[in-house]
Structure formats: structure tokens, C-alpha cells
Design a protein around this motif. Structure first.
Motif, PDB file in Angstrom:
ATOM      1  N   ALA A 143       0.828  -1.213   0.000  1.00  0.00           N
ATOM      2  CA  ALA A 143       0.000   0.000   0.000  1.00  0.00           C
ATOM      3  C   ALA A 143       0.860   1.260   0.000  1.00  0.00           C
ATOM      4  CB  ALA A 143      -0.920  -0.014   1.216  1.00  0.00           C
ATOM      5  N   ILE A 144       1.981   1.233   0.747  1.00  0.00           N
ATOM      6  CA  ILE A 144       2.882   2.389   0.781  1.00  0.00           C
ATOM      7  C   ILE A 144       3.506   2.622  -0.594  1.00  0.00           C
ATOM      8  CG2 ILE A 144       5.056   3.240   1.731  1.00  0.00           C
ATOM      9  CD1 ILE A 144       4.304   1.892   4.363  1.00  0.00           C
ATOM     10  N   ARG A 145       3.940   1.542  -1.244  1.00  0.00           N
ATOM     11  CA  ARG A 145       4.554   1.683  -2.568  1.00  0.00           C
ATOM     12  C   ARG A 145       3.545   2.190  -3.594  1.00  0.00           C
ATOM     13  NH1 ARG A 145       6.217  -3.014  -2.814  1.00  0.00           N
ATOM     14  NH2 ARG A 145       4.679  -3.972  -4.162  1.00  0.00           N
ATOM     15  N   LYS A 146       2.301   1.703  -3.504  1.00  0.00           N
ATOM     16  CA  LYS A 146       1.267   2.152  -4.429  1.00  0.00           C
ATOM     17  C   LYS A 146       0.908   3.616  -4.191  1.00  0.00           C
ATOM     18  CE  LYS A 146      -3.361   0.953  -6.073  1.00  0.00           C
ATOM     19  NZ  LYS A 146      -4.526   0.035  -5.889  1.00  0.00           N
ATOM     20  N   HIS A 147       0.872   4.024  -2.903  1.00  0.00           N
ATOM     21  CA  HIS A 147       0.518   5.408  -2.585  1.00  0.00           C
ATOM     22  C   HIS A 147       1.616   6.386  -3.009  1.00  0.00           C
ATOM     23  CE1 HIS A 147      -1.381   8.701  -0.389  1.00  0.00           C
ATOM     24  NE2 HIS A 147      -0.188   8.992   0.109  1.00  0.00           N
ATOM     25  N   ASN A 148       2.874   5.984  -2.844  1.00  0.00           N
ATOM     26  CA  ASN A 148       4.000   6.858  -3.166  1.00  0.00           C
ATOM     27  C   ASN A 148       4.429   6.778  -4.626  1.00  0.00           C
ATOM     28  OD1 ASN A 148       4.086   7.662  -0.490  1.00  0.00           O
ATOM     29  ND2 ASN A 148       5.586   6.105   0.085  1.00  0.00           N
ATOM     30  N   LYS A 149       3.740   5.970  -5.420  1.00  0.00           N
ATOM     31  CA  LYS A 149       4.097   5.855  -6.829  1.00  0.00           C
ATOM     32  C   LYS A 149       3.854   7.179  -7.538  1.00  0.00           C
ATOM     33  CE  LYS A 149       3.013   3.153 -10.957  1.00  0.00           C
ATOM     34  NZ  LYS A 149       2.141   2.081 -11.515  1.00  0.00           N
ATOM     35  N   PRO A 150       4.818   7.695  -8.291  1.00  0.00           N
ATOM     36  CA  PRO A 150       4.619   8.978  -8.980  1.00  0.00           C
ATOM     37  C   PRO A 150       3.487   8.894  -9.997  1.00  0.00           C
ATOM     38  CG  PRO A 150       6.630   7.898  -9.728  1.00  0.00           C
ATOM     39  CD  PRO A 150       6.148   7.118  -8.553  1.00  0.00           C
ATOM     40  N   LYS A 151       2.642   9.933 -10.001  1.00  0.00           N
ATOM     41  CA  LYS A 151       1.482   9.957 -10.885  1.00  0.00           C
ATOM     42  C   LYS A 151       1.784  10.764 -12.135  1.00  0.00           C
ATOM     43  CE  LYS A 151      -1.821   9.724  -7.047  1.00  0.00           C
ATOM     44  NZ  LYS A 151      -2.972  10.389  -6.379  1.00  0.00           N
ATOM     45  N   ASP A 152       1.150  10.363 -13.232  1.00  0.00           N
ATOM     46  CA  ASP A 152       1.277  11.130 -14.465  1.00  0.00           C
ATOM     47  C   ASP A 152       0.255  12.261 -14.462  1.00  0.00           C
ATOM     48  OD1 ASP A 152      -0.967   9.625 -14.644  1.00  0.00           O
ATOM     49  OD2 ASP A 152      -0.498   8.688 -16.572  1.00  0.00           O
ATOM     50  N   ALA A 153       0.222  13.028 -15.552  1.00  0.00           N
ATOM     51  CA  ALA A 153      -0.661  14.200 -15.619  1.00  0.00           C
ATOM     52  C   ALA A 153      -2.132  13.802 -15.566  1.00  0.00           C
ATOM     53  CB  ALA A 153      -0.378  14.994 -16.894  1.00  0.00           C
ATOM     54  N   ALA A 154      -2.496  12.691 -16.220  1.00  0.00           N
ATOM     55  CA  ALA A 154      -3.902  12.267 -16.242  1.00  0.00           C
ATOM     56  C   ALA A 154      -4.365  11.836 -14.858  1.00  0.00           C
ATOM     57  CB  ALA A 154      -4.083  11.127 -17.240  1.00  0.00           C
ATOM     58  N   LEU A 157      -4.700  14.933 -12.626  1.00  0.00           N
ATOM     59  CA  LEU A 157      -5.920  15.681 -12.944  1.00  0.00           C
ATOM     60  C   LEU A 157      -7.156  14.979 -12.379  1.00  0.00           C
ATOM     61  CD1 LEU A 157      -7.396  17.953 -14.431  1.00  0.00           C
ATOM     62  CD2 LEU A 157      -7.326  16.540 -16.498  1.00  0.00           C
ATOM     63  N   GLN A 158      -7.199  13.665 -12.493  1.00  0.00           N
ATOM     64  CA  GLN A 158      -8.345  12.914 -11.976  1.00  0.00           C
ATOM     65  C   GLN A 158      -8.458  13.063 -10.460  1.00  0.00           C
ATOM     66  OE1 GLN A 158      -8.192   8.758 -12.891  1.00  0.00           O
ATOM     67  NE2 GLN A 158     -10.231   8.324 -12.125  1.00  0.00           N
ATOM     68  N   SER A 159      -7.321  12.968  -9.766  1.00  0.00           N
ATOM     69  CA  SER A 159      -7.335  13.118  -8.308  1.00  0.00           C
ATOM     70  C   SER A 159      -7.753  14.525  -7.891  1.00  0.00           C
ATOM     71  CB  SER A 159      -5.945  12.793  -7.754  1.00  0.00           C
ATOM     72  OG  SER A 159      -5.901  12.975  -6.354  1.00  0.00           O
ATOM     73  N   ALA A 160      -7.239  15.545  -8.605  1.00  0.00           N
ATOM     74  CA  ALA A 160      -7.585  16.931  -8.271  1.00  0.00           C
ATOM     75  C   ALA A 160      -9.064  17.219  -8.523  1.00  0.00           C
ATOM     76  CB  ALA A 160      -6.707  17.888  -9.079  1.00  0.00           C
ATOM     77  N   ALA A 197      -2.002  19.270 -17.696  1.00  0.00           N
ATOM     78  CA  ALA A 197      -2.427  18.237 -18.648  1.00  0.00           C
ATOM     79  C   ALA A 197      -2.565  18.804 -20.048  1.00  0.00           C
ATOM     80  CB  ALA A 197      -3.742  17.616 -18.186  1.00  0.00           C
ATOM     81  N   ALA A 198      -3.044  20.055 -20.155  1.00  0.00           N
ATOM     82  CA  ALA A 198      -3.211  20.672 -21.477  1.00  0.00           C
ATOM     83  C   ALA A 198      -1.877  20.962 -22.134  1.00  0.00           C
ATOM     84  CB  ALA A 198      -4.018  21.961 -21.345  1.00  0.00           C
ATOM     85  N   SER A 199      -0.844  21.269 -21.343  1.00  0.00           N
ATOM     86  CA  SER A 199       0.472  21.559 -21.919  1.00  0.00           C
ATOM     87  C   SER A 199       1.162  20.325 -22.455  1.00  0.00           C
ATOM     88  CB  SER A 199       1.360  22.228 -20.859  1.00  0.00           C
ATOM     89  OG  SER A 199       1.565  21.345 -19.769  1.00  0.00           O
ATOM     90  N   ILE A 200       0.791  19.157 -21.912  1.00  0.00           N
ATOM     91  CA  ILE A 200       1.430  17.912 -22.352  1.00  0.00           C
ATOM     92  C   ILE A 200       0.823  17.406 -23.645  1.00  0.00           C
ATOM     93  CG2 ILE A 200       1.797  15.482 -21.725  1.00  0.00           C
ATOM     94  CD1 ILE A 200       2.015  16.365 -18.843  1.00  0.00           C
ATOM     95  N   VAL A 201      -0.480  17.660 -23.848  1.00  0.00           N
ATOM     96  CA  VAL A 201      -1.157  17.175 -25.052  1.00  0.00           C
ATOM     97  C   VAL A 201      -0.565  17.865 -26.273  1.00  0.00           C
ATOM     98  CG1 VAL A 201      -3.353  17.022 -26.273  1.00  0.00           C
ATOM     99  CG2 VAL A 201      -3.273  16.731 -23.784  1.00  0.00           C
ATOM    100  N   THR A 202      -0.117  17.090 -27.241  1.00  0.00           N
ATOM    101  CA  THR A 202       0.492  17.638 -28.457  1.00  0.00           C
ATOM    102  C   THR A 202      -0.601  18.031 -29.431  1.00  0.00           C
ATOM    103  OG1 THR A 202       0.627  15.393 -29.339  1.00  0.00           O
ATOM    104  CG2 THR A 202       2.570  16.250 -28.217  1.00  0.00           C
ATOM    105  N   PRO A 203      -0.489  19.209 -30.039  1.00  0.00           N
ATOM    106  CA  PRO A 203      -1.522  19.630 -30.996  1.00  0.00           C
ATOM    107  C   PRO A 203      -1.466  18.798 -32.268  1.00  0.00           C
ATOM    108  CG  PRO A 203       0.320  21.181 -30.980  1.00  0.00           C
ATOM    109  CD  PRO A 203       0.587  20.200 -29.867  1.00  0.00           C
ATOM    110  N   LYS A 204      -2.633  18.617 -32.892  1.00  0.00           N
ATOM    111  CA  LYS A 204      -2.709  17.843 -34.118  1.00  0.00           C
ATOM    112  C   LYS A 204      -2.195  18.675 -35.291  1.00  0.00           C
ATOM    113  CE  LYS A 204      -6.615  14.954 -32.719  1.00  0.00           C
ATOM    114  NZ  LYS A 204      -7.997  14.503 -33.053  1.00  0.00           N
TER     115      LYS A 204
END
Length: 253
Positions: A143-154, A157-160, A197-204
């Protein structure tokens, strides 16, 4: 009655080889001349039966020669063995003989799969951690390893957004009770996560006119014969229907 694990600790319970197999193996190993400088050799062992762990594997294969290291593959989540591992012998020639002789050897209703692995093919971390006792991961450490795992932008954003939504419901409850509750920390966190999250998305990149022309295809046509009403055709998507009407034959005058 003692448990199965405790009986493995006695020498009397060591699983012996078949008489013919043991005689052949010892005869081949005795012919190997001991060199001044021994070169270690590794053997891959697959289809290892359950309950045959590192101590048992080392003691079993030590009857053929000196075993330097043993490492079994285990699951990072549960700690259970995956049924294969690597054994390093002090002498390379002994490892070759053991791999050739013990391949397809029946042990506890399983056929052992043994293969000699040259030193050049071994990964540098093949025997990493083989010199210490393996400890199964606990629920707390998982549980500690899962909680401290670094999160990506998605995930951030979901947590926030989840925290901001809960905070909005809390504001409404307090407002219904006539209490003034004003905390915008979660809202600011959600806005920051959205911008990240918007800055990471590459424009088409828009396609050129030539690419649009090559990719654009003319729709296919399906000819339907209206003379036979009993036959019906299912039109695939993107296909245009064209009815084929037969002209009536002219009457002979």
C-alpha cells in the motif's frame, strides 16, 4: 505430524535421484578434470514444482557439485514463485552435464526443463539479491509503494477533480446549514492540474492537400436488381445504392 516445510530441513528428506540417473550423472562428473581456475556456469531450471524453494533447490543440486548461487523468479506483488529460476555452479563443465542430464527429469509430476546458459548471455542482474533471504511483501509495504508511486498528468488531474468535486458538495452542505465555508485550495489544485495536462497534449498537425487527396476515397456503389423482390441486400456502411431497372421487352407486332 510435522509440516512439509519443516521436514525439508533434514538431510533424510532430500529427494534422491533414480539409481540409473544418479550413477550416470556421477560417472560423467567424475571424469571432469578440476582446473586450476574454475569458471562458473549457470543453468536455467523451469517447471519447478510448488514447495521446492531456494533452500531445497540448492540442497538438491548440491549433490552434483558446488552451487554458488540460486535465484528463483518471484512475483513482486504476492512473493509467490513463478516456477523457474537460475542456478550457478562453481564449475562450468558440471553445469553443462547437469543441464543435459536433468532435462525432462520427472519430479513431483512435473518435467524439469534445464538449459545451460553461457556467461555472455546472462543478464548482469540475474542473481541480484540471491545472497539474502527472500521476504514476502506485506500489505502495508504494498500500500505504501502504491501510494508513493509517482502519478502522471492524467492521474493527477483525476485526483484533483475528485477532491474539487467533494469540496463543492461540502460547501453546499454547509451553506444549507447556514455556515460560511470558503476554501478554494482544491479548486486551485484542479486548475493547475488542467493547465499541466493541457500543456502535455500535443496539438494535431493539419494534413497537407496531397495527403487529404490520397486518403479520400470515392464511395463504393452497390447495384440492386429490382426485378426480383425476394432478394434483399444488406448495404455496408459508406456504400451508395444504385437501383438497376430492367426494361420490359417490346411486344412483337
Amino acid at each position: 505430524m510435522a509440516s512439509k516445510t519443516s521436514t525439508w530441513n533434514t538431510k533424510a528428506d532430500l529427494v534422491p535421484l533414480e539409481k540409473d540417473k544418479a550413477k550416470e550423472l556421477r560417472a560423467r562428473i567424475s571424469k571432469i578434470k578440476q582446473a586450476e581456475v574454475l569458471r562458473p556456469g549457470a543453468v536455467f531450471v523451469g517447471h519447478i514444482p510448488h514447495g521446492f524453494f531456494e533452500p531445497q533447490v540448492k540442497r538438491f543440486f548440491s549433490q552434483f557439485g558446488t552451487v554458488s548461487r540460486v535465484r528463483l523468479a518471484r512475483s513482486k506483488k504476492t512473493g509467490g514463485p513463478k516456477g523457474y529460476g537460475y542456478i550457478e555452479f562453481e564449475c562450468e563443465e558440471v553445469a553443462k552435464v547437469v543441464a543435459e542430464t536433468m532435462n525432462n527429469y520427472l519430479m513431483f509430476e512435473k518435467l524439469l526443463k534445464c538449459e545451460f546458459i553461457p556467461t555472455e548471455r546472462l543478464h548482469p542482474k540475474t542473481f541480484h539479491g540471491s545472497n539474502r533471504k527472500f521476504l514476502k511483501p506485506t500489505r502495508r509495504s504494498t500500500a505504501i509503494r502504491k501510494h508513493n508511486k509517482p502519478k502522471d498528468a492524467a492521474a493527477t488531474l483525476q485526483s484533483a477533480m475528485r477532491l474539487a468535486s467533494k469540496n463543492l458538495g461540502r460547501k453546499r452542505k454547509y451553506a444549507a446549514l447556514g455556515l460560511n465555508y470558503d476554501f478554494s485550495g482544491y479548486d486551485d489544485m484542479a486548475k493547475k492540474a488542467k493547465l499541466q495536462a493541457a500543456s502535455i497534449v500535443t496539438p494535431k498537425v493539419p494534413k497537407s492537400e496531397e495527403e487529404v487527396k490520397t486518403t479520400k476515397q470515392e464511395p463504393a456503389t452497390l447495384l440492386l436488381d429490382s426485378s426480383d423482390p425476394e432478394i434483399s441486400f444488406k448495404t455496408p456502411p459508406g456504400v451508395s445504392k444504385v437501383k438497376k431497372i430492367k426494361k420490359a421487352a417490346k411486344k412483337q407486332t
